[in-house]
Design an enzyme around this catalytic site. Structure first.
Site, PDB file in Angstrom:
ATOM      1  N   SER A  20       0.820  -1.213   0.000  1.00 44.03           N
ATOM      2  CA  SER A  20       0.000   0.000   0.000  1.00 44.03           C
ATOM      3  C   SER A  20       0.854   1.263   0.000  1.00 44.03           C
ATOM      4  O   SER A  20       1.825   1.380   0.754  1.00 44.03           O
ATOM      5  CB  SER A  20      -0.928   0.017   1.218  1.00 44.03           C
ATOM      6  OG  SER A  20      -1.643   1.244   1.276  1.00 44.03           O
ATOM      7  N   LYS A  71     -13.284  -4.813   2.144  1.00 41.77           N
ATOM      8  CA  LYS A  71     -14.242  -3.736   1.917  1.00 41.77           C
ATOM      9  C   LYS A  71     -15.688  -4.155   2.170  1.00 41.77           C
ATOM     10  O   LYS A  71     -16.509  -3.348   2.623  1.00 41.77           O
ATOM     11  CB  LYS A  71     -14.090  -3.171   0.502  1.00 41.77           C
ATOM     12  CG  LYS A  71     -12.792  -2.396   0.306  1.00 41.77           C
ATOM     13  CD  LYS A  71     -12.745  -1.728  -1.061  1.00 41.77           C
ATOM     14  CE  LYS A  71     -11.462  -0.938  -1.240  1.00 41.77           C
ATOM     15  NZ  LYS A  71     -11.438  -0.205  -2.532  1.00 41.77           N
ATOM     16  N   ASP A 107     -14.149   5.877  -3.246  1.00 44.15           N
ATOM     17  CA  ASP A 107     -13.576   5.525  -4.544  1.00 44.15           C
ATOM     18  C   ASP A 107     -14.253   6.292  -5.679  1.00 44.15           C
ATOM     19  O   ASP A 107     -13.587   6.735  -6.622  1.00 44.15           O
ATOM     20  CB  ASP A 107     -13.699   4.024  -4.794  1.00 44.15           C
ATOM     21  CG  ASP A 107     -12.710   3.206  -3.975  1.00 44.15           C
ATOM     22  OD1 ASP A 107     -11.664   3.772  -3.582  1.00 44.15           O
ATOM     23  OD2 ASP A 107     -12.974   2.017  -3.729  1.00 44.15           O
ATOM     24  N   ASN A 157     -15.639  -7.878 -19.291  1.00 43.37           N
ATOM     25  CA  ASN A 157     -14.674  -8.567 -18.445  1.00 43.37           C
ATOM     26  C   ASN A 157     -14.269  -9.864 -19.127  1.00 43.37           C
ATOM     27  O   ASN A 157     -15.066 -10.472 -19.847  1.00 43.37           O
ATOM     28  CB  ASN A 157     -15.308  -8.862 -17.078  1.00 43.37           C
ATOM     29  CG  ASN A 157     -14.287  -9.279 -16.043  1.00 43.37           C
ATOM     30  OD1 ASN A 157     -13.469  -8.477 -15.610  1.00 43.37           O
ATOM     31  ND2 ASN A 157     -14.318 -10.545 -15.645  1.00 43.37           N
ATOM     32  N   ARG A 162     -18.653 -12.645 -14.347  1.00 45.08           N
ATOM     33  CA  ARG A 162     -18.379 -11.611 -13.340  1.00 45.08           C
ATOM     34  C   ARG A 162     -19.002 -10.283 -13.756  1.00 45.08           C
ATOM     35  O   ARG A 162     -19.522  -9.542 -12.910  1.00 45.08           O
ATOM     36  CB  ARG A 162     -16.880 -11.431 -13.138  1.00 45.08           C
ATOM     37  CG  ARG A 162     -16.199 -12.625 -12.495  1.00 45.08           C
ATOM     38  CD  ARG A 162     -14.838 -12.247 -11.949  1.00 45.08           C
ATOM     39  NE  ARG A 162     -14.951 -11.368 -10.787  1.00 45.08           N
ATOM     40  CZ  ARG A 162     -13.930 -10.710 -10.244  1.00 45.08           C
ATOM     41  NH1 ARG A 162     -12.724 -10.799 -10.787  1.00 45.08           N
ATOM     42  NH2 ARG A 162     -14.109  -9.945  -9.192  1.00 45.08           N
TER      43      ARG A 162
END
Length: 282
Positions: A20, A71, A107, A157, A162
């Site tokens: 990170s 998350k 985000d 994708n 997905r």
């Protein structure tokens, strides 16, 4: 920086977390604004997440960012969640207070601020957008565009199931059309786009390039790649060479961090050239 004993402390929770860049980012702001604060990397295994969050709150932390793979779990540990985070089903920013834990998802803010602050002049209602990738970032971007007024967003994708799952989950939560584009038809879906976004790992350092024929893309379309290592991906280089305006992915990382920093440390930080340079250092 020396600490007074009243140090304001926050951090980023993930597993793993060593990659990170958030500690570098927040550390830059803490130094720049002369704040007696600390921002720490916090490696937490998934099975320990709830206990760790409650422990951080009890220990006096101001809050934390949350990254992969936590998350969705962060959504469940909150006492209050903002409506947008509830709609997309993920939280990336926690604020600890005496009356409980608040969760939000920044985000979308980071994504849109990156496009706008780059001077792109982008409006979500300018025309159809297409998002490549159906992971957490891709879902957040689709949600951001629809929430901001896009009438149509296409998602494609490599594994179509997905993309279909993401579309199904988001379709009932936002106004606007979500269309799933089969991977082999991705180039055909470019013709009338106002915005093309790569949210996949394709093009990232160490990953294969994104193979995409841009011939049908309008020269007026904006092209964004949320990858920032390298800063200019092959997609962005090819788009810029044919005359498209391009926006790299570093700004999304920087702007999404602003609301959390403001909540924890009391300053609304700026994204500057010196910060961008600092983040690109090895």
């Amino acid at each position: 920086m020396s600490h007074s004993g009243k140090t304001l402390t926050a951090g980023v929770i993930g597993w793993p977390i060593s990659h990170s860049r958030s500690p570098r980012l927040h550390g830059h702001w803490l130094d720049h604004y002369g704040i007696d604060g600390a921002y720490l990397p916090l490696p937490v295994r998934p099975e320990n997440f709830d206990m760790a969050v409650k422990g951080l709150a009890a220990a006096g932390f101001r809050g934390a960012n949350v990254t992969v793979p936590h998350k969705e779990a962060a959504l469940r540990v909150c006492d209050r969640v903002d409506p947008f985070a509830t709609k997309i089903g993920a939280v990336n920013t926690l604020v600890f207070a005496e009356d409980g834990i608040s969760g939000s998802n920044t985000d979308a803010f980071g994504f849109l601020e990156n496009l706008r602050s780059a001077g792109a002049g982008y409006r979500s209602d300018a025309g159809p957008a297409m998002v490549i990738g159906a992971g957490g970032a891709g879902r957040g971007i689709v949600a951001a565009l629809l929430n901001d007024g896009a009438a149509e967003v296409r998602i494609t994708n490599r594994t179509q199931s997905r993309a279909e799952q993401a579309a199904d989950e988001l379709a009932g939560r936002f106004e606007g059309k979500i269309e799933v584009v089969p991977w082999h038809q991705r180039a055909d879906a470019l013709a009338d786009l106002a915005l093309l976004v790569n949210s996949s790992s394709l093009g990232m350092s160490g990953q294969p390039d994104l193979e995409l024929n841009l011939d049908r893309l309008s020269p007026d379309a904006l092209v964004n790649d949320i990858v920032y290592t390298p800063l200019e991906t092959t997609l962005l280089a090819r788009a810029r060479a044919r005359g498209n305006q391009t926006v790299d992915g570093l700004g999304m990382l920087l702007h999404q961090a602003r609301p959390g920093f403001h909540a924890w440390f009391g300053v609304n930080p700026e994204v500057t050239k010196s910060l961008r340079s600092r983040m690109l250092e090895p």
